[in-house]
Every structure is written in structure tokens, then in C-alpha cells.
Design an enzyme around this catalytic site. Structure first.
Site, mmCIF file in Angstrom:
data_model
loop_
_atom_site.group_PDB
_atom_site.id
_atom_site.type_symbol
_atom_site.label_atom_id
_atom_site.label_comp_id
_atom_site.label_asym_id
_atom_site.label_seq_id
_atom_site.Cartn_x
_atom_site.Cartn_y
_atom_site.Cartn_z
ATOM 1 N N ALA A 33 14.389 157.855 79.398
ATOM 2 C CA ALA A 33 13.137 157.842 78.351
ATOM 3 C C ALA A 33 12.241 159.003 78.652
ATOM 4 O O ALA A 33 12.846 159.989 79.277
ATOM 5 C CB ALA A 33 12.429 156.609 78.647
ATOM 6 N N ASN A 34 11.185 159.018 78.131
ATOM 7 C CA ASN A 34 10.158 160.104 78.286
ATOM 8 C C ASN A 34 8.777 159.661 78.484
ATOM 9 O O ASN A 34 8.570 158.333 78.182
ATOM 10 C CB ASN A 34 10.372 161.325 77.273
ATOM 11 C CG ASN A 34 10.085 160.719 76.059
ATOM 12 O OD1 ASN A 34 8.981 160.277 75.670
ATOM 13 N ND2 ASN A 34 11.104 160.541 75.034
ATOM 14 N N ARG A 35 7.793 160.471 78.716
ATOM 15 C CA ARG A 35 6.373 160.259 78.993
ATOM 16 C C ARG A 35 5.613 159.780 77.689
ATOM 17 O O ARG A 35 4.514 159.703 77.758
ATOM 18 C CB ARG A 35 5.757 161.040 79.565
ATOM 19 C CG ARG A 35 6.491 161.454 80.999
ATOM 20 C CD ARG A 35 5.481 162.122 81.917
ATOM 21 N NE ARG A 35 6.014 162.372 83.181
ATOM 22 C CZ ARG A 35 6.350 161.722 84.220
ATOM 23 N NH1 ARG A 35 5.807 160.273 84.324
ATOM 24 N NH2 ARG A 35 7.104 162.033 85.363
ATOM 25 N N SER A 36 6.074 159.942 76.504
ATOM 26 C CA SER A 36 5.304 159.457 75.260
ATOM 27 C C SER A 36 4.681 158.070 75.508
ATOM 28 O O SER A 36 5.519 157.036 75.669
ATOM 29 C CB SER A 36 6.142 159.855 74.063
ATOM 30 O OG SER A 36 5.549 159.008 72.851
ATOM 31 N N ALA A 99 8.464 160.968 70.258
ATOM 32 C CA ALA A 99 9.240 161.958 71.120
ATOM 33 C C ALA A 99 10.582 161.078 71.181
ATOM 34 O O ALA A 99 10.845 160.540 72.163
ATOM 35 C CB ALA A 99 8.244 161.900 72.648
#
Ligand code: CTP
Ligand code: CA
Length: 226
Positions: A33-36, A99
């Protein structure tokens, strides 16, 4: 001071918004995943709905509450997000704030990967580009707006991105850690269009969203000929 009332100038318009990160499975219990946070995308959806638009919000996993008056379609992976976006067409405008994970695990394991033996090596495959796909779609919306997350050369990189992806506008933001953009309440952006580059100073994500919604309303006037 009393805030000016928000005009209902998007009544009758259908608008697609993507928000949040995507989750790309490694196995049934793990993902990339990512930090969005989804804060900016959800704020855009809310601001468009406040002007009377019928908003379809395709969102990856986020903590944000569903914005009032918005139809939310929850998805996990980039491929799910693309399918939900295509299913939402036709729309008058589309705003891609998500994102999206650039890569997925090529073949996610069907069962939880066990710790026995050597650590697994994850082969990655590139995800479909949702913004580029919708920009070149047979049912292309009249107005396609992308976002660009950059950590350096923000405006130049975003200009190139606008060309490459075939969208009308790019909202470029600096997501280097020092700015606190990912997960933070504020954003500072550049609106890049045919007309050039417009700097919007640091403001609450809701204020950036309201300003963008007003611009979208202006761009969709006058109504297309029947
Ligand atoms: N985007 C998308 N689908 C993808 C990747 C990105 O729809 N698979 C959209 C994002 O929602 C955003 C825009 O494309 O509106 C730009 O995303 P960004 O990550 O900044 O650009 P990339 O083309 O992925 O380039 P890079 O991450 O290498 O800078
Ligand atoms: Ca990317």
C-alpha cells in the site's frame, strides 16, 4: 463574516472521483500500500456534491467517512478501481486523486505464505494507469483532471505527466515528507492546464477542494449542446 453560499452550478452533472490508496495483495493477509489518507479526494467529492453534482466516489481503503450526498464504491486493488471507474462512465468530468499503487504482486499467493525456508522474492507487475485509460477512452469525460504526487521538480514533472497521460488539468502537489501532505490537513498545489501554471498557496484540503470544484463548474459551463 458569513461565508458566501455555494452555488448549485453542478446540478445535473455526473462526476467521477477516485480517492485513497490501493491495496495490492501479496497473499490473503498481506498487501502493498502507500501513505495516501484519502483526505484530499474525499474533500473533492464533498465539494463537488455541495455544488449539486451527482458524484461517484471510487475509493481505496481509507479511514475517512463517506462524504454526504456522494455514492461511494469501495475497492481494494488498482485493477478493481479501474473496473469501477469504467462502470461509472459516462460522466461529465473525472477527477483522479487516488494514489494508485504503480505495481502489484504478479501472482498473489492463494494461501498465507509461511516463514519456512528462504524469504520470498516478490515479482511485481505494472498496474493499469486508470487516468490514462479514461483519458483515452471512447467515452472520455469532457474534463479529465489528474493529480501528481511529486517530491522534486514538482511543476516540470507535472507538465510532462499531463502530456503523457492526455488529461486536461493536473493538480500537482509536493508530497516530500517535510510538507506533511500525506495524511496532513493541508495542501499546496499548482494547477497545470493549457493556460499555464497557477500556484494555489497552502490551504486546508477542503479549501483546495472548494477552489477546484469552482473551477470545474466554470469549465463545464455553458452546458454542452443537446
Ligand atoms: N494514476 C492512475 N493510475 C495509476 C497511476 C496513477 O490513475 N496506475 C493517476 C493518479 O490518480 C494521479 C495521476 O495518475 O491522478 C498521477 O499519479 P502519479 O503517481 O503522480 O503518476 P505516475 O504516472 O504513476 O508516475 P510516478 O509515480 O512514476 O511519478
Ligand atoms: Ca505513481
Amino acid at each position: 463574516a458569513l461565508a458566501a453560499p455555494v452555488p448549485r452550478d453542478l446540478a445535473g452533472r455526473r462526476i467521477l472521483v477516485t480517492s485513497g490508496p490501493t491495496h495490492e495483495p501479496i497473499d490473503p493477509v498481506r498487501y502493498i500500500a502507500n501513505r495516501s489518507s484519502g483526505k484530499q479526494g474525499h474533500a473533492v467529492a464533498a465539494a463537488l456534491a455541495a455544488r449539486g453534482a451527482e458524484v461517484v466516489l471510487v475509493s481505496g481503503p481509507v479511514q475517512e467517512a463517506d462524504p454526504p450526498g456522494v455514492r461511494v464504491i469501495p475497492v481494494e486493488s488498482a485493477r478493481d478501481m479501474l473496473a469501477a471507474c469504467e462502470a461509472a462512465l459516462p460522466v461529465d468530468a473525472a477527477v483522479f486523486t487516488a494514489a494508485v499503487a504503480d505495481w502489484r504482486v504478479e501472482s498473489a499467493a492463494g494461501q498465507k505464505i509461511k516463514k519456512s525456508g528462504a524469504p520470498p522474492v516478490l515479482a511485481l507487475a505494472e498496474n493499469p494507469d486508470i487516468l490514462a485509460t479514461i483519458s483515452h477512452h471512447a467515452q472520455r469525460p469532457r474534463l479529465v483532471v489528474g493529480f501528481a504526487a511529486e517530491t522534486e521538480n514538482v511543476v516540470e514533472a507535472a507538465r510532462a505527466k499531463r502530456q503523457r497521460k492526455g488529461c486536461d488539468w493536473i493538480v500537482a502537489n509536493d508530497v516530500s515528507p517535510a510538507t506533511g501532505t500525506f495524511g496532513g490537513g493541508q495542501n499546496e498545489v499548482h494547477l497545470i492546464s493549457d493556460a499555464g501554471d497557477e500556484h494555489w498557496p497552502k490551504a486546508d484540503k477542503a479549501a483546495i477542494a472548494a477552489r477546484l470544484a469552482a473551477r470545474i463548474a466554470a469549465a463545464l459551463q455553458p452546458p454542452a449542446a443537446p
